[in-house]
Enzyme design. Sequence first.
Site, short mmCIF file in Angstrom:
data_model
loop_
_atom_site.label_atom_id
_atom_site.label_comp_id
_atom_site.label_asym_id
_atom_site.label_seq_id
_atom_site.Cartn_x
_atom_site.Cartn_y
_atom_site.Cartn_z
N GLU A 102 -12.82 -8.30 -8.88
CA GLU A 102 -12.77 -9.35 -7.85
C GLU A 102 -13.63 -10.52 -8.32
OE1 GLU A 102 -11.13 -10.01 -4.86
OE2 GLU A 102 -12.31 -11.85 -5.02
N ASP A 148 -2.25 -8.06 -7.42
CA ASP A 148 -2.01 -8.55 -6.06
C ASP A 148 -2.72 -9.90 -5.86
OD1 ASP A 148 -1.46 -8.68 -3.33
OD2 ASP A 148 -3.15 -7.39 -2.79
N HIS A 161 0.82 -1.21 0.00
CA HIS A 161 0.00 0.00 0.00
C HIS A 161 0.86 1.27 0.00
CE1 HIS A 161 -3.50 -2.65 1.62
NE2 HIS A 161 -3.34 -2.75 0.32
N HIS A 201 -7.01 -7.61 -8.43
CA HIS A 201 -7.37 -8.55 -7.35
C HIS A 201 -7.75 -7.69 -6.15
CE1 HIS A 201 -4.86 -10.92 -10.05
NE2 HIS A 201 -5.34 -12.02 -9.51
N ASP A 226 -12.63 -11.83 -13.81
CA ASP A 226 -11.22 -12.19 -13.71
C ASP A 226 -10.38 -10.92 -13.98
OD1 ASP A 226 -8.98 -14.36 -13.95
OD2 ASP A 226 -8.75 -13.05 -15.68
N GLY A 227 -9.41 -10.65 -13.13
CA GLY A 227 -8.62 -9.43 -13.25
C GLY A 227 -7.85 -9.34 -14.55
N SER A 240 -6.67 -2.12 -0.78
CA SER A 240 -6.22 -1.31 -1.92
C SER A 240 -7.38 -0.54 -2.58
CB SER A 240 -5.46 -2.17 -2.93
OG SER A 240 -6.19 -3.32 -3.29
C1 LIG Z 1 -4.46 -10.57 -1.77
S1 LIG Z 1 -6.18 -10.41 -2.01
C2 LIG Z 1 -6.37 -8.75 -2.53
C3 LIG Z 1 -6.06 -7.71 -1.51
C4 LIG Z 1 -6.21 -6.29 -2.01
N1 LIG Z 1 -5.50 -6.09 -3.25
C5 LIG Z 1 -5.71 -5.29 -0.99
O1 LIG Z 1 -4.53 -4.91 -1.04
O2 LIG Z 1 -6.50 -4.85 -0.14
C6 LIG Z 1 -6.44 -11.29 -3.50
C7 LIG Z 1 -7.89 -11.29 -3.99
O3 LIG Z 1 -7.90 -11.73 -5.36
C8 LIG Z 1 -9.08 -12.47 -5.59
N2 LIG Z 1 -8.84 -13.24 -6.83
C9 LIG Z 1 -8.17 -14.42 -6.98
N3 LIG Z 1 -8.03 -14.71 -8.29
C10 LIG Z 1 -8.60 -13.68 -8.99
C11 LIG Z 1 -8.72 -13.37 -10.37
N4 LIG Z 1 -8.23 -14.18 -11.32
N5 LIG Z 1 -9.34 -12.22 -10.72
C12 LIG Z 1 -9.85 -11.38 -9.78
N6 LIG Z 1 -9.76 -11.61 -8.45
C13 LIG Z 1 -9.13 -12.74 -8.06
C14 LIG Z 1 -9.27 -13.27 -4.33
O4 LIG Z 1 -10.62 -13.67 -4.19
C15 LIG Z 1 -8.82 -12.26 -3.27
O5 LIG Z 1 -9.93 -11.52 -2.78
#
Ligand SMILES: C[S@@+](CC[C@H](N)C(=O)[O-])C[C@H]1O[C@@H](n2cnc3c(N)ncnc32)[C@H](O)[C@@H]1O
Length: 292
Positions: free
Chosen positions: A119, A167, A19, A42, A146-147, A101
Amino acid sequence: MLSYQHAFHAGNHADVIKHLCWIGVINSLKKKDKPFTLFDTHAGAGTYDLNDAMSSKNKEYETGISRIINTGAEHDSLPELLKNYLTLCEPFLAKHQYPGSPAISATAKRATDNLHLMELHPAEFDKLEANMGKLHLRKMHVHKRDGYEGLRALTPPKPNRGAILIDPPYERASEYGEVIKGVEQVFKRWQQAQIVVWYPLLSERAGAKHGASELMCDKLAALGKPCFKAEICVEKNTPEAGMYGSGVFVLNPPWQLDSQLESALQNVVLQLGAKSSDSSASTHVSWINEDH
Ligand SMILES: C[S@@+](CC[C@H](N)C(=O)[O-])C[C@H]1O[C@@H](n2cnc3c(N)ncnc32)[C@H](O)[C@@H]1O
């Protein structure tokens, strides 16, 4: 299979480095009036209630943000980027929350800047939508997708300025390769993208994932863009340590982010090391491909 829930880890040392870096990127984009677009591939739940069952299970924030906020140091004496981070976190911490984030981007961006939050986990998405919806912000878009697919669909933005935070949870060993592919695809369509990739530093205990972050960084560097990495280690890399630290790999970094981040992290590791008897916290910032 999606099982990762960031609430268990909210506000830990990994969130601190990630962050800090992300705020540094946004600060630099704000130096020009022209609007920019932020992508969070993510996103997680957006904000975290530190009193809930998940966050209070291991209380990881106690060895992350709480250490830094509780130093008693006057903000004025701190490096600028750390000061910005703490100032942003304070109103959340006052409510016993931690900003993820999405909340950080939403707080730091201007009304004219765009924000795309992606997400995939259905329950996390519902929380994200609810948490971010409360803010009633303009130019913020919450996507259940999907991201990486989202990046393909939404980049390059107009105007052509902005940054991407990648992330992933890295639960599957294949996620390291997905990051490389995702970054490669972005650069084919958006050469100027500033990209921050967070990665864990894992000891031998991680088995197949041991060394995967280091390999991923090598492959990201081979894309030939200016890039540096910044890491913090909160304990020694002994075989049984597990995740002993983490880092951010920054491609097309803004000018002086390396030195701003280094000053902030040098201060942070003093606090992370100070109150933990078995910890030897350290930080390291190094350029891989110099920006000429
Ligand atoms: C480490 S956490 C994110 C934390 C956030 N970036 C933060 O800093 O507050 C990862 C997230 O990615 C999501 N996720 C996993 N694979 C994904 C994908 N292919 N596309 C989007 N989200 C995904 C998970 O469900 C999870 O909520």
